[in-house]
Write a protein that holds these residues in place. Sequence first.
Motif, PDB file in Angstrom:
ATOM      1  N   VAL A 146      23.854 -88.256 -19.014  1.00  0.00           N
ATOM      2  CA  VAL A 146      24.991 -89.173 -18.992  1.00  0.00           C
ATOM      3  C   VAL A 146      25.257 -89.536 -17.542  1.00  0.00           C
ATOM      4  CG1 VAL A 146      27.495 -89.311 -19.319  1.00  0.00           C
ATOM      5  CG2 VAL A 146      26.064 -88.375 -21.121  1.00  0.00           C
ATOM      6  N   THR A 163      29.676 -83.573 -23.125  1.00  0.00           N
ATOM      7  CA  THR A 163      28.249 -83.813 -22.947  1.00  0.00           C
ATOM      8  C   THR A 163      27.478 -82.500 -23.031  1.00  0.00           C
ATOM      9  OG1 THR A 163      28.707 -85.748 -21.577  1.00  0.00           O
ATOM     10  CG2 THR A 163      26.556 -84.729 -21.308  1.00  0.00           C
ATOM     11  N   TYR A 197      23.308 -82.219 -24.028  1.00  0.00           N
ATOM     12  CA  TYR A 197      22.671 -83.051 -23.003  1.00  0.00           C
ATOM     13  C   TYR A 197      22.205 -82.170 -21.853  1.00  0.00           C
ATOM     14  CZ  TYR A 197      24.272 -87.430 -25.106  1.00  0.00           C
ATOM     15  OH  TYR A 197      24.469 -88.494 -25.937  1.00  0.00           O
ATOM     16  N   TYR A 224      24.217 -84.345 -16.204  1.00  0.00           N
ATOM     17  CA  TYR A 224      25.421 -85.163 -16.065  1.00  0.00           C
ATOM     18  C   TYR A 224      25.419 -85.710 -14.647  1.00  0.00           C
ATOM     19  CZ  TYR A 224      30.395 -86.374 -16.417  1.00  0.00           C
ATOM     20  OH  TYR A 224      31.590 -87.033 -16.464  1.00  0.00           O
TER      21      TYR A 224
END
Length: 91
Positions: A10, A36, A41, A44
């Motif tokens: 992200v 996130t 994920y 970041y």
Amino acid sequence: MSNINIPLSVLNLVPIRKGEGAKEAIDSMVELAQATEQLGYERYWIAEHHNTSTLVSSATTMLMKHTLEHTEKIRVGSGGVMLPNHSPLIV
């Protein structure tokens, strides 16, 4: 059929939304990082921007540190580095 594991990331510009200030933008940045991370994920990223009143991302190292203090395992980094604003050692 094989499972393909594509690492997801992200990128956050850390915007200041209408009716909010820098603190709320930073709080939202952390909340997004935590969500996130919970979604699995891998990374970041915090984008670096200068001279704009609608983004709080001119000091990415400070924002990365703050994000890391409030997450557990997600990798956090700068989504861009403005070369004229940093010494060669930082770059």
